[in-house]
Scaffold this active site. Structure first.
Site, PDB file in Angstrom:
ATOM      1  N   CYS A   2       5.814  -1.929  -4.890  1.00 17.79           N
ATOM      2  CA  CYS A   2       6.618  -1.409  -6.370  1.00 17.79           C
ATOM      3  C   CYS A   2       6.882  -1.855  -7.217  1.00 17.79           C
ATOM      4  O   CYS A   2       7.633  -3.232  -5.992  1.00 17.79           O
ATOM      5  CB  CYS A   2       7.916  -0.729  -5.955  1.00 17.79           C
ATOM      6  SG  CYS A   2       6.882   1.180  -4.672  1.00 17.79           S
ATOM      7  N   ARG A  26       0.593  -6.430  -8.294  1.00 20.81           N
ATOM      8  CA  ARG A  26       0.855  -5.883  -7.704  1.00 20.81           C
ATOM      9  C   ARG A  26       1.069  -4.788  -6.473  1.00 20.81           C
ATOM     10  O   ARG A  26       1.195  -4.578  -5.338  1.00 20.81           O
ATOM     11  CB  ARG A  26       3.223  -6.200  -7.518  1.00 20.81           C
ATOM     12  CG  ARG A  26       3.583  -7.686  -7.573  1.00 20.81           C
ATOM     13  CD  ARG A  26       5.063  -6.930  -8.394  1.00 20.81           C
ATOM     14  NE  ARG A  26       5.757  -6.730  -7.251  1.00 20.81           N
ATOM     15  CZ  ARG A  26       6.211  -7.996  -6.525  1.00 20.81           C
ATOM     16  NH1 ARG A  26       6.069  -9.280  -6.774  1.00 20.81           N
ATOM     17  NH2 ARG A  26       7.244  -8.175  -5.278  1.00 20.81           N
ATOM     18  N   TRP A  72       4.103   2.114  -6.166  1.00 25.27           N
ATOM     19  CA  TRP A  72       3.265   1.946  -4.498  1.00 25.27           C
ATOM     20  C   TRP A  72       3.333   2.990  -3.830  1.00 25.27           C
ATOM     21  O   TRP A  72       4.264   2.456  -2.946  1.00 25.27           O
ATOM     22  CB  TRP A  72       2.976   0.584  -4.201  1.00 25.27           C
ATOM     23  CG  TRP A  72       1.922   0.937  -3.316  1.00 25.27           C
ATOM     24  CD1 TRP A  72      -0.002   0.326  -3.842  1.00 25.27           C
ATOM     25  CD2 TRP A  72       1.405   0.256  -1.783  1.00 25.27           C
ATOM     26  NE1 TRP A  72      -0.769  -0.123  -2.690  1.00 25.27           N
ATOM     27  CE2 TRP A  72       0.135   0.261  -1.766  1.00 25.27           C
ATOM     28  CE3 TRP A  72       2.013   0.829  -0.977  1.00 25.27           C
ATOM     29  CZ2 TRP A  72      -0.558   0.193  -0.788  1.00 25.27           C
ATOM     30  CZ3 TRP A  72       1.576   1.250   0.520  1.00 25.27           C
ATOM     31  CH2 TRP A  72      -0.019   0.666   0.291  1.00 25.27           C
ATOM     32  N   ASN A  98      12.836  -0.039  -5.847  1.00 31.21           N
ATOM     33  CA  ASN A  98      11.602  -0.411  -5.005  1.00 31.21           C
ATOM     34  C   ASN A  98      12.601  -1.042  -3.164  1.00 31.21           C
ATOM     35  O   ASN A  98      13.809  -0.697  -3.287  1.00 31.21           O
ATOM     36  CB  ASN A  98      11.927  -2.166  -4.774  1.00 31.21           C
ATOM     37  CG  ASN A  98      10.468  -2.107  -6.538  1.00 31.21           C
ATOM     38  OD1 ASN A  98      10.412  -1.070  -6.396  1.00 31.21           O
ATOM     39  ND2 ASN A  98      10.685  -3.374  -6.864  1.00 31.21           N
ATOM     40  N   GLY A  99      11.637  -0.289  -2.449  1.00 31.67           N
ATOM     41  CA  GLY A  99      12.165  -0.498  -1.101  1.00 31.67           C
ATOM     42  C   GLY A  99      12.458   0.747  -0.344  1.00 31.67           C
ATOM     43  O   GLY A  99      11.473   1.946  -0.865  1.00 31.67           O
ATOM     44  N   GLU A 466     -11.279 -16.343   6.502  1.00 31.55           N
ATOM     45  CA  GLU A 466     -10.403 -16.505   5.928  1.00 31.55           C
ATOM     46  C   GLU A 466     -11.536 -16.138   4.811  1.00 31.55           C
ATOM     47  O   GLU A 466     -11.889 -15.319   3.837  1.00 31.55           O
ATOM     48  CB  GLU A 466      -9.656 -17.403   5.910  1.00 31.55           C
ATOM     49  CG  GLU A 466      -9.399 -17.829   3.572  1.00 31.55           C
ATOM     50  CD  GLU A 466      -8.098 -16.777   3.637  1.00 31.55           C
ATOM     51  OE1 GLU A 466      -8.233 -15.990   4.010  1.00 31.55           O
ATOM     52  OE2 GLU A 466      -8.175 -16.873   2.312  1.00 31.55           O
ATOM     53  N   LYS A 470     -12.039 -12.967   2.262  1.00 32.67           N
ATOM     54  CA  LYS A 470     -12.175 -13.048   0.595  1.00 32.67           C
ATOM     55  C   LYS A 470     -13.098 -11.682   0.461  1.00 32.67           C
ATOM     56  O   LYS A 470     -12.941 -11.068  -1.049  1.00 32.67           O
ATOM     57  CB  LYS A 470     -12.479 -14.320  -0.050  1.00 32.67           C
ATOM     58  CG  LYS A 470     -11.505 -15.005  -0.013  1.00 32.67           C
ATOM     59  CD  LYS A 470     -10.370 -15.198  -0.638  1.00 32.67           C
ATOM     60  CE  LYS A 470      -9.364 -13.780   0.137  1.00 32.67           C
ATOM     61  NZ  LYS A 470      -7.733 -14.664   0.809  1.00 32.67           N
ATOM     62  N   GLU A 473     -12.537  -8.032   1.017  1.00 32.82           N
ATOM     63  CA  GLU A 473     -11.449  -7.087   0.012  1.00 32.82           C
ATOM     64  C   GLU A 473     -11.937  -7.578  -1.351  1.00 32.82           C
ATOM     65  O   GLU A 473     -11.805  -6.822  -2.466  1.00 32.82           O
ATOM     66  CB  GLU A 473     -10.213  -8.429  -0.482  1.00 32.82           C
ATOM     67  CG  GLU A 473      -9.814  -9.745  -0.084  1.00 32.82           C
ATOM     68  CD  GLU A 473      -8.723  -9.576  -0.798  1.00 32.82           C
ATOM     69  OE1 GLU A 473      -8.070  -9.856   0.324  1.00 32.82           O
ATOM     70  OE2 GLU A 473      -8.136 -11.479   0.149  1.00 32.82           O
ATOM     71  N   HIS A 489     -22.679 -12.552  23.635  1.00 30.37           N
ATOM     72  CA  HIS A 489     -21.746 -11.549  24.430  1.00 30.37           C
ATOM     73  C   HIS A 489     -22.196 -10.070  23.652  1.00 30.37           C
ATOM     74  O   HIS A 489     -21.300  -9.832  24.375  1.00 30.37           O
ATOM     75  CB  HIS A 489     -20.749 -11.736  25.100  1.00 30.37           C
ATOM     76  CG  HIS A 489     -21.533 -13.285  25.570  1.00 30.37           C
ATOM     77  ND1 HIS A 489     -21.162 -13.355  27.047  1.00 30.37           N
ATOM     78  CD2 HIS A 489     -20.792 -14.244  24.940  1.00 30.37           C
ATOM     79  CE1 HIS A 489     -21.030 -14.493  27.073  1.00 30.37           C
ATOM     80  NE2 HIS A 489     -21.381 -15.300  25.842  1.00 30.37           N
ATOM     81  N   LYS A 589      -0.237  -6.581  -3.769  1.00 25.81           N
ATOM     82  CA  LYS A 589       0.055  -8.174  -3.490  1.00 25.81           C
ATOM     83  C   LYS A 589       1.311  -8.485  -2.579  1.00 25.81           C
ATOM     84  O   LYS A 589       1.153  -9.749  -1.864  1.00 25.81           O
ATOM     85  CB  LYS A 589      -0.013  -8.888  -5.586  1.00 25.81           C
ATOM     86  CG  LYS A 589       0.833 -10.804  -5.075  1.00 25.81           C
ATOM     87  CD  LYS A 589      -0.642 -11.310  -4.960  1.00 25.81           C
ATOM     88  CE  LYS A 589      -0.600 -12.319  -4.940  1.00 25.81           C
ATOM     89  NZ  LYS A 589      -1.827 -13.055  -4.265  1.00 25.81           N
TER      90      LYS A 589
HETATM   91  C1  F6R Z   1      -5.417 -11.939   1.413  1.00 21.00           C
HETATM   92  C2  F6R Z   1      -4.300 -11.599   0.898  1.00 21.00           C
HETATM   93  C3  F6R Z   1      -3.439 -11.078   2.207  1.00 21.00           C
HETATM   94  C4  F6R Z   1      -2.081 -12.230   2.183  1.00 21.00           C
HETATM   95  C5  F6R Z   1      -1.420 -11.132   3.052  1.00 21.00           C
HETATM   96  C6  F6R Z   1       0.200 -11.436   3.739  1.00 21.00           C
HETATM   97  O1  F6R Z   1      -6.453 -12.736   0.271  1.00 21.00           O
HETATM   98  O2  F6R Z   1      -3.541 -12.107   0.094  1.00 21.00           O
HETATM   99  O3  F6R Z   1      -4.132 -10.559   3.280  1.00 21.00           O
HETATM  100  O4  F6R Z   1      -2.099 -12.842   2.510  1.00 21.00           O
HETATM  101  O5  F6R Z   1      -0.403 -10.025   2.481  1.00 21.00           O
HETATM  102  O6  F6R Z   1       1.124 -11.902   2.064  1.00 21.00           O
HETATM  103  P1  F6R Z   1       1.986 -13.655   2.403  1.00 21.00           P
HETATM  104  O7  F6R Z   1       1.183 -14.573   1.731  1.00 21.00           O
HETATM  105  O8  F6R Z   1       2.534 -12.819   0.639  1.00 21.00           O
HETATM  106  O9  F6R Z   1       2.854 -12.901   3.095  1.00 21.00           O
END
Ligand code: F6R
Length: 594
Positions: A2, A26, A72, A98-99, A466, A470, A473, A489, A589
């Site tokens: 949010c 976000r 959100w 927010n929250g 990682e 990428k 997502e 295995h 985000k």
């Molecule tokens: C993936 C991604 C998420 C964040 C995760 C933690 O590309 O961005 O997996 O890494 O939500 O977010 P932060 O780093 O803000 O705690």
């Protein structure tokens, strides 16, 4: 997740909409604004994108101030009714939040017994109704807000309008909230990025504070009385909406080299290194690294670097697991919490538990004014600059680079070996973004594929994790990661002629083993994409579908060079499939709720 904005000034609706668009990154699923104009508070809400909200807004004469929100969904489905702003039954109080209000069901129950009714499924509506309830016995608006805040439990950033007042009230606990004032105009926001193009400095609202602002006033209060604050300089880094790239994700990938430069500049300064070197860290016997998603993957890599450089036990944990595992930590433990945003709910909870158990906490953050940065014993910035795309790219590379520096500084502190920046400078000098045409070729292939595997050993396994995230997502491809040695295995059973297997082979001590695993998968029909930094005999790779070669660095910073091609491949795969790589479906985000 949010987002909140508030604005005092002309053209209120336009400014609120513009700022809500800045918060879109976000993640949200509905939006709304409330604007005081023509002697009343006008509320507009819509499900879905902000452009839907824009269509609902009717021109307002003499708009003076207002509040806005991107929601959100957490409590209740994403629809117009549950969208903020929420309004009290007497129409006098209008709020955005927010929250999470943890005791909202109790409050709802109490107020229902007292004859109040509710129209939405949200926790937020209970706050609007509580404001109304408290105003039945108290006159002063700040007092009403203060009593309301005393009643609610949980996290909140609130922007509040009252029909009888010509300004905006606000309150905060655990969710970020900031205010900038320029002449007679005021902006309130849950993200400092909203001040871009508006102000050069801002004020941070702290937990437990409430306040009020209008064209002539800006006042902050806590339980002891009025609070006088110093403004903080805005640092927007290279954030610029009017960029030449089509998406933030690719812009941010191409900012990685500059981020490494910023890191070198920052950590070359003695005063910044001393923030770590001069800390009292006697008695630290183990290190725990905690994060979520990409930050966790950086932690996985970090745990290897720390064990190698310091020779002490270091384990990486996913924050959502760590917080419920009764982690074995005490005053001999350094807990490193990694978070780009510094607002991730699970990571903040892991921090709280670590503090309760007496550990020393160190936050590795990108957002330097974030809750995590403020609450940890030591705050270590990663200097990546604003990251807007949901998929983290330059922040991951910066996390790895700063973890490497941190391990070097702790080695100097614990073992006495003087740290120098040579390896990081080498990374910067050798850094390039690779052969983009090759990456686009792979993206062309991947777009038609819905299943793939990524394998590796040691540090390569972390990169595989990682890279796989990428691809998942941004391109919605089911990409799974395994330790290369685990092939036989179980998951070999999944391999057939349609399967792409990416084999990460940049770890010298296990190179021949990893190549054997590649052959095993190849023998079962898999198309092998070999990723290496070594010049291999042509006979070793001629059977493979594709080979990507990056430079060899000879140290753990290799991981930074290794991830960038996969970020680029993920980006182009997403674009080829017609998706928006900046805003993957269902994701946000910063994950500010559990
Ligand atoms: C993936 C991604 C998420 C964040 C995760 C933690 O590309 O961005 O997996 O890494 O939500 O977010 P932060 O780093 O803000 O705690």
């Amino acid at each position: 997740m949010c987002g909140i904005v508030g604005y005092v000034g002309k053209d209120t609706e336009r400014v609120l909409i513009e700022k809500l668009k800045q918060l879109e990154y976000r993640g949200y699923d509905s939006a709304g604004i409330a604007v005081k104009a023509e002697q009343k508070i006008n509320v507009f809400k819509a499900k879905g994108e902000i452009k839907n909200l824009e269509k609902t807004i009717v021109p307002l004469k003499d708009a003076q101030f207002g509040i806005g929100h991107t929601r959100w969904a957490t409590h209740g489905k994403p629809d117009e009714i549950n969208a903020h702003p929420h309004v009290s039954s007497d129409d006098k109080w209008v709020i955005v939040h927010n929250g999470i209000i943890e005791n909202y069901l109790e409050i709802k129950d109490e107020l229902t017994k007292k004859g109040m009714s509710f129209y939405s499924e949200t926790d937020t509506e209970t706050v609007a109704k509580l404001l109304e309830f408290h105003s039945r016995k108290v006159e002063d608006k700040m007092e009403i807000i203060s009593e309301t805040c005393d009643t609610i439990k949980g996290s909140y950033a609130l922007a509040i309008l009252n029909k009888e007042t010509n300004g905006i009230y606000f309150a905060k606990n655990k969710s970020p909230l900031f205010i900038a004032k320029k002449g007679e105009n005021v902006m309130i926001a849950s993200d400092v990025i909203c001040f871009y193009g508006f102000a050069d400095e801002y004020y941070s609202v702290e937990d437990g504070e409430i306040g009020y602002t209008d064209a002539n006033t800006l006042v902050f209060k806590n339980k002891f009385g009025e609070v006088v604050k110093n403004p903080i300089k805005c640092d927007f880094g290279n954030y610029n909406n009017a960029n030449t790239y089509k998406h933030f994700m690719i812009k941010e990938i191409y900012e990685t080299k500059n981020a490494i430069k910023n890191i070198i500049e920052y950590y070359s300064q003695e005063e910044n290194r001393n923030k770590i070197l001069l800390r009292k860290l006697d008695g630290i016997k183990r290190i725990k690294i905690v994060g979520c998603g990409t930050a966790y993957h950086a932690g996985l890599m970090g745990s290897k670097i720390f064990e190698e450089k310091l020779g002490i036990e270091c384990t990486a944990y996913v924050a959502s697991e760590f917080r419920y595992q009764d982690p074995k930590i005490g005053d001999d433990t350094l807990v490193i919490l990694i978070s780009q945003s510094g607002e991730t709910a699970d990571t903040l909870a892991a921090h709280e538990i670590s503090k309760q158990k007496g550990a020393v906490t160190l936050a590795l953050v990108n957002v330097e004014y974030s809750a995590l940065a403020k609450s940890a014993d030591i705050s270590v910035p990663i200097k990546a600059g604003v990251e807007v795309a949901v998929a983290s790219t330059k922040a991951y590379s910066s996390q790895l680079t700063v973890l490497y520096i941190l391990a070097g500084l702790l080695r100097e502190k614990f073992i006495g070996d003087k740290f120098n920046m040579a390896d990081v400078e080498k990374l910067y000098n050798e850094f390039d973004y690779g052969n983009i045409n090759n990456f686009k070729l792979l993206a062309d292939v991947f777009q038609y594929n819905d299943k793939m595997f990524m394998i590796g050993r040691g540090a390569d396994y972390c990169t595989a994790q990682e890279a796989s995230l990428k691809i998942k997502e941004t391109s919605y491809i089911n990409s799974d990661t395994y330790y290369a040695g685990e092939l036989k295995h179980g998951f070999l059973a999944l391999i057939d002629e349609k399967t792409y297997v990416v084999v990460f082979a940049t770890e010298k001590n296990v190179l021949s083993k990893t190549l054997c695993n590649a052959e095993e998968a190849k023998a079962r029909g898999a198309k092998i994409i070999l990723f290496t930094c070594f010049d291999l005999e042509p006979s070793l790779t001629e059977n493979f579908y594709f080979v990507i070669k990056v430079k060899e660095l000879g140290n753990a910073l290799q991981a930074v060079l290794n991830i960038v091609p996969w970020q680029i491949i993920a980006y182009y795969t997403s674009v080829n499939k017609g998706y928006n790589p900046d805003k993957p479906r269902n994701l946000a985000k910063s994950v500010t709720v559990e």
